[in-house]
Design a protein around this motif. Structure first.
Motif, PDB file in Angstrom:
ATOM      1  N   GLN A 545      -7.291 -40.158   8.677  1.00  0.00           N
ATOM      2  CA  GLN A 545      -7.559 -39.434   9.911  1.00  0.00           C
ATOM      3  C   GLN A 545      -6.639 -39.958  11.005  1.00  0.00           C
ATOM      4  N   LEU A 546      -5.963 -39.027  11.701  1.00  0.00           N
ATOM      5  CA  LEU A 546      -4.992 -39.375  12.728  1.00  0.00           C
ATOM      6  C   LEU A 546      -5.304 -38.621  14.013  1.00  0.00           C
ATOM      7  N   ASP A 547      -5.077 -39.289  15.123  1.00  0.00           N
ATOM      8  CA  ASP A 547      -5.207 -38.619  16.404  1.00  0.00           C
ATOM      9  C   ASP A 547      -4.017 -37.679  16.608  1.00  0.00           C
ATOM     10  N   GLU A 548      -4.222 -36.624  17.349  1.00  0.00           N
ATOM     11  CA  GLU A 548      -3.166 -35.640  17.576  1.00  0.00           C
ATOM     12  C   GLU A 548      -1.963 -36.253  18.296  1.00  0.00           C
ATOM     13  N   SER A 549      -2.192 -37.364  18.993  1.00  0.00           N
ATOM     14  CA  SER A 549      -1.099 -38.010  19.731  1.00  0.00           C
ATOM     15  C   SER A 549      -0.467 -39.153  18.940  1.00  0.00           C
ATOM     16  N   ILE A 606       3.134 -36.192  13.814  1.00  0.00           N
ATOM     17  CA  ILE A 606       2.058 -35.352  14.354  1.00  0.00           C
ATOM     18  C   ILE A 606       2.510 -34.848  15.723  1.00  0.00           C
ATOM     19  N   ILE A 607       2.418 -33.540  15.932  1.00  0.00           N
ATOM     20  CA  ILE A 607       2.861 -32.912  17.185  1.00  0.00           C
ATOM     21  C   ILE A 607       1.658 -32.720  18.097  1.00  0.00           C
ATOM     22  N   ASP A 608       1.754 -33.275  19.294  1.00  0.00           N
ATOM     23  CA  ASP A 608       0.698 -33.101  20.297  1.00  0.00           C
ATOM     24  C   ASP A 608       1.057 -31.884  21.135  1.00  0.00           C
ATOM     25  N   ASP A 610      -0.992 -30.213  23.151  1.00  0.00           N
ATOM     26  CA  ASP A 610      -1.821 -30.086  24.354  1.00  0.00           C
ATOM     27  C   ASP A 610      -2.733 -28.870  24.327  1.00  0.00           C
ATOM     28  N   VAL A 611      -3.005 -28.354  23.134  1.00  0.00           N
ATOM     29  CA  VAL A 611      -3.924 -27.219  22.977  1.00  0.00           C
ATOM     30  C   VAL A 611      -5.189 -27.728  22.311  1.00  0.00           C
ATOM     31  N   VAL A 612      -6.347 -27.423  22.892  1.00  0.00           N
ATOM     32  CA  VAL A 612      -7.612 -27.852  22.291  1.00  0.00           C
ATOM     33  C   VAL A 612      -7.860 -27.032  21.037  1.00  0.00           C
ATOM     34  N   ASN A 613      -7.920 -27.721  19.907  1.00  0.00           N
ATOM     35  CA  ASN A 613      -8.087 -27.050  18.623  1.00  0.00           C
ATOM     36  C   ASN A 613      -9.201 -27.705  17.829  1.00  0.00           C
ATOM     37  N   GLU A 614      -9.594 -27.024  16.773  1.00  0.00           N
ATOM     38  CA  GLU A 614     -10.436 -27.650  15.771  1.00  0.00           C
ATOM     39  C   GLU A 614      -9.586 -28.672  15.023  1.00  0.00           C
ATOM     40  N   ASP A 615     -10.249 -29.626  14.354  1.00  0.00           N
ATOM     41  CA  ASP A 615      -9.508 -30.544  13.497  1.00  0.00           C
ATOM     42  C   ASP A 615      -8.755 -29.749  12.439  1.00  0.00           C
ATOM     43  N   LYS A 616      -7.561 -30.238  12.113  1.00  0.00           N
ATOM     44  CA  LYS A 616      -6.737 -29.567  11.107  1.00  0.00           C
ATOM     45  C   LYS A 616      -6.352 -30.559  10.015  1.00  0.00           C
ATOM     46  N   THR A 617      -6.021 -30.025   8.849  1.00  0.00           N
ATOM     47  CA  THR A 617      -5.752 -30.896   7.703  1.00  0.00           C
ATOM     48  C   THR A 617      -4.420 -30.577   7.042  1.00  0.00           C
ATOM     49  N   ILE A 618      -3.878 -31.621   6.397  1.00  0.00           N
ATOM     50  CA  ILE A 618      -2.703 -31.503   5.527  1.00  0.00           C
ATOM     51  C   ILE A 618      -3.077 -32.203   4.224  1.00  0.00           C
ATOM     52  N   ILE A 619      -2.799 -31.580   3.083  1.00  0.00           N
ATOM     53  CA  ILE A 619      -3.140 -32.170   1.787  1.00  0.00           C
ATOM     54  C   ILE A 619      -1.856 -32.511   1.047  1.00  0.00           C
ATOM     55  N   PHE A 620      -1.695 -33.805   0.732  1.00  0.00           N
ATOM     56  CA  PHE A 620      -0.558 -34.275  -0.059  1.00  0.00           C
ATOM     57  C   PHE A 620      -1.025 -34.541  -1.489  1.00  0.00           C
ATOM     58  N   GLN A 621      -0.261 -34.074  -2.461  1.00  0.00           N
ATOM     59  CA  GLN A 621      -0.581 -34.245  -3.875  1.00  0.00           C
ATOM     60  C   GLN A 621       0.580 -34.948  -4.587  1.00  0.00           C
ATOM     61  N   ASP A 643      -7.479 -35.615  20.654  1.00  0.00           N
ATOM     62  CA  ASP A 643      -7.090 -36.871  21.288  1.00  0.00           C
ATOM     63  C   ASP A 643      -8.259 -37.744  21.688  1.00  0.00           C
ATOM     64  N   ASP A 644      -9.461 -37.194  21.720  1.00  0.00           N
ATOM     65  CA  ASP A 644     -10.613 -37.975  22.147  1.00  0.00           C
ATOM     66  C   ASP A 644     -11.072 -38.960  21.078  1.00  0.00           C
ATOM     67  N   TYR A 645     -10.470 -38.892  19.891  1.00  0.00           N
ATOM     68  CA  TYR A 645     -10.900 -39.751  18.798  1.00  0.00           C
ATOM     69  C   TYR A 645      -9.937 -40.908  18.633  1.00  0.00           C
ATOM     70  N   PHE A 646     -10.479 -42.016  18.182  1.00  0.00           N
ATOM     71  CA  PHE A 646      -9.645 -43.200  17.943  1.00  0.00           C
ATOM     72  C   PHE A 646      -8.771 -42.990  16.705  1.00  0.00           C
ATOM     73  N   ILE A 647      -7.545 -43.484  16.773  1.00  0.00           N
ATOM     74  CA  ILE A 647      -6.628 -43.377  15.636  1.00  0.00           C
ATOM     75  C   ILE A 647      -7.071 -44.350  14.556  1.00  0.00           C
ATOM     76  N   TYR A 648      -7.199 -43.880  13.345  1.00  0.00           N
ATOM     77  CA  TYR A 648      -7.333 -44.836  12.255  1.00  0.00           C
ATOM     78  C   TYR A 648      -6.775 -44.246  10.981  1.00  0.00           C
ATOM     79  N   ALA A 649      -6.125 -45.120  10.218  1.00  0.00           N
ATOM     80  CA  ALA A 649      -5.502 -44.687   8.962  1.00  0.00           C
ATOM     81  C   ALA A 649      -5.266 -45.897   8.084  1.00  0.00           C
TER      82      ALA A 649
END
Length: 655
Positions: A545-549, A606-608, A610-621, A643-649
């Motif tokens: 999980q990554l922050d948009e910023s 990750i491109i910020d 500045d648009v409020v969106n739902e969480d989005k996903t990318i799947i790597f296989q 952006d309101d969420y803490f970055i963790y990965a």
């Protein structure tokens, strides 16, 4: 489920955000598992097993044909067909002792094979079958074979056997191929006399036997040496004359022809340490310990692997305060060196100790700094004690180090301690020479879980261990790198109920492990082999999980161990709700690992917007690995959060 604790590590030009992921109840098999013991009936079991020194065969005892008749079987470690090596036995009998010769070619064993009431000694080629076995002992006249040892040069066997008429235990030598009859070795024994212990060594190309017997006076045990081919009664006494009620109580023989023994040779109440040789010193045995305090004794001792020094434990200075000393095997006692540091005034003790395989260090457990707290220390074999260092990290209150092993290459010490949680024994590794902090090896343990048994591989790379890591009381088999945390993997198939792995051995090639478990049927113990030598490639976890910023990041794709051959694996974006070039920049690609490489990264930005969106996903296989297999996490879902969420990965780096 993950327990996560973030750590930020700053490196020039790099911000690394790491989450330690301790997995509750999830342990991954990264091994091919094959049964070794064949199809056993419901009420049959494998009793125990050994691995041949060349790593080609397992030899085991099982009641495969008759219930409770434990016979000897051999199977190749490529999961071949088991072959019975011993003769058929009646119910309620067993092969009582067996060993594989050092060259891995022959199995020697004791069994009531020809007479159900008479255990006798046999040898059989490991690649042969029961019909190829030969009897090594002669007529026992109603007696039985009790114990044996094979010479290191694979030519001879010494054994103890009782006399059926008198019950006296005598010592015999016989060629391994039975080319000559067994030869009695000890001289005539007095009424009630017995040979009670013996050891073999190849000294100057001759197999010598040293034995302990009350050969002249009943219940006065002395030390003798004789070539394994006799002649009978030609043994030379090795110890100096004993006082009345004196006895030699134990001894060690090495390949240099040195014999070290412990005896109350001079004082009935005091056990001391002596050294002699098979041809004896001109002046007899040399005493190795220094003067003992009133009531003091030498408690035990060990020879260095090269046979030049002896480390012994004794209460030389204060009665019942046992310390360790190092001395040349040739003495004199005045040259001895105390190795441990000052012990605690109350009940200070050295409890156990070992000499490193390269003859350089002594590792020991002692209550040295804090009363009642057993910790781990290392000191040069030649001292001084001031050069000793503590190996373990700070322990929890009431914590102790309970066991340790030194790696075969003498670079690391693996130890068992309740270092972080009281009454929870866990596994740690530390550098033997530069102990700058320990590394915990086992995964997260469930409540009341413990590491129960462990072994270091011959290549010094892995530690294998038994633990109830996932479920309290459910004993399973794991493997961990000897110097890395949170990388342990489970090797056995999933167990449930009352099932357990009860034993394991690591063949010399260190790429496989043989284990005994009731894996398929509860209470029915069988033999399995886990081939864990394949290099696996995969993500650290299946979600990131990554922050948009977050900007530019790199997702780690590690190998299970360093690449030996070049490794490649294809990474493809197989699905996303995030829009390429709008929400992220990243492409499908091939990852390449050069020999020696352990980890490469997938770059993604990750491109910020500045648009409020739902969480989005990318799947790597991951797919199409070359010179590797896919690990447990061959797919990862990257979630881009607001952006309101803490970055963790887990294991994600950002420039």
């Amino acid at each position: 489920m993950f327990h996560q604790s973030p750590r930020k590590i700053t490196v020039p030009g790099l911000l690394l955000v790491v989450f330690s992921a301790m997995i509750f109840g999830v342990h991954t098999i990264m091994a091919t598992i094959l049964p070794l013991s064949g199809a056993l009936l419901a009420d049959r079991d494998v009793l125990d097993f050994q691995i041949s020194p060349d790593g080609l065969h397992a030899v085991y005892r099982a009641d495969a044909q008759t219930n409770d008749a434990f016979e000897l079987y051999r199977v190749t470690l490529d999961a071949g067909v088991p072959t019975r090596l011993s003769g058929l036995l009646p119910a309620d009998t067993a092969v009582s002792q067996y060993t594989i010769t050092p060259d891995g070619e022959t199995v020697v064993y004791i069994a009531p094979q020809d007479d159900p009431d008479v255990p006798e000694l046999y040898a059989v080629p490991i690649a042969g079958m029961a019909s190829d076995s030969i009897k090594l002992n002669g007529d026992l006249d109603g007696g039985e074979v009790l114990a044996f040892q094979v010479s290191e040069d694979n030519t001879a066997v010494a054994f103890l056997a009782s006399d059926g008429q008198t019950g006296t235990v005598n010592l015999y030598g016989v060629p391994l191929d039975a080319a000559a009859p067994a030869t009695p070795l000890n001289g005539p024994l007095p009424n009630g006399g017995n040979v009670i212990e013996f050891q073999l060594a190849v000294v100057a190309d001759e197999v010598m036997v040293v034995y302990l017997a009350d050969q002249f006076v009943n219940n006065t045990f002395e030390l003798y040496a004789i070539p394994i081919d006799g002649p009978t009664g030609a043994a030379v006494q090795l110890n100096d004359p004993l006082i009345t009620n004196g006895n030699v109580v134990e001894f060690v023989l090495n390949a240099n022809g040195d014999v070290v023994y412990r005896a109350n040779q001079e004082n009935e109440q005091v056990y001391e340490l002596y050294a002699t040789t098979l041809d004896r010193f001109p002046s007899g045995a040399a005493k190795l310990n220094g003067p003992l305090t009133l009531g003091g004794d030498v408690l035990d001792y060990k020879l260095s692997p090269d046979g030049t020094r002896v480390v012994y434990r004794a209460d030389e200075i204060v009665n019942d305060r046992f310390e360790i000393f190092s001395v040349s095997i040739n003495g004199p006692a005045t040259s001895r060196i105390k190795l441990n540091g000052s012990l605690t005034p109350v009940n200070g003790q050295v409890l156990t100790y070992a000499i490193s395989p390269n003859n350089s260090r002594v590792v020991y457990r002692a209550t040295q700094q804090t009363a009642g707290v057993i910790e781990l220390y290392s000191v040069p074999l030649f001292g001084p004690s001031a050069a000793g260092v503590k190996l373990n990290d700070t322990l929890m209150e009431n914590g102790s180090v309970s066991d340790f092993q030194i790696s075969p290459d003498s670079t690391r010490v693996v130890y068992l301690a309740d270092q972080q949680t009281v009454f929870m024994d866990e596994l740690y590794s530390v550098d033997l020479y530069f102990p700058a902090g320990s590394t915990k090896l086992n995964g997260f343990l469930t409540n009341n879980g413990d590491v129960l048994h462990y072994a270091i591989s011959a290549n010094n790379k892995w530690v294998y261990y038994l633990a109830d890591q996932a479920v309290d009381g459910l004993q399973e088999l794991f493997r961990a790198p000897i110097s890395a945390s949170f990388q342990s993997i489970r090797l056995n198939q999933p167990l449930s109920g009352e099932r357990d792995v009860v034993n394991f051995m690591v063949p010399v090639d260190s790429g496989r492990v043989v284990y005994q478990a009731d894996q398929q049927v509860a209470g029915k113990f069988e033999l399995f082999i886990a081939d864990d030598d394949q290099i696996a490639v995969g993500f650290v976890t299946d979600t990131v999980q990554l922050d948009e910023s977050a900007g530019a990041v790199a997702i780690a794709v590690p190998l299970s161990s360093s690449a030996v051959l070049p490794v490649t694996v294809h990474v493809e974006i197989v699905g996303d709700t995030a829009v390429p070039s709008q929400d992220y920049i990243g492409v499908s690609q091939q990852l390449s690992y050069t020999p020696g490489t352990e980890t490469v990264h997938i770059p993604i930005t990750i491109i910020d917007n500045d648009v409020v969106n739902e969480d989005k996903t990318i799947i790597f296989q991951l797919s199409n690995p070359i010179n590797a297999v896919l690990g447990p996490y061959d797919q990862v879902i990257v979630t881009i959060r607001n952006d309101d969420y803490f970055i963790y990965a887990p294991l994600v780096s950002r420039p």
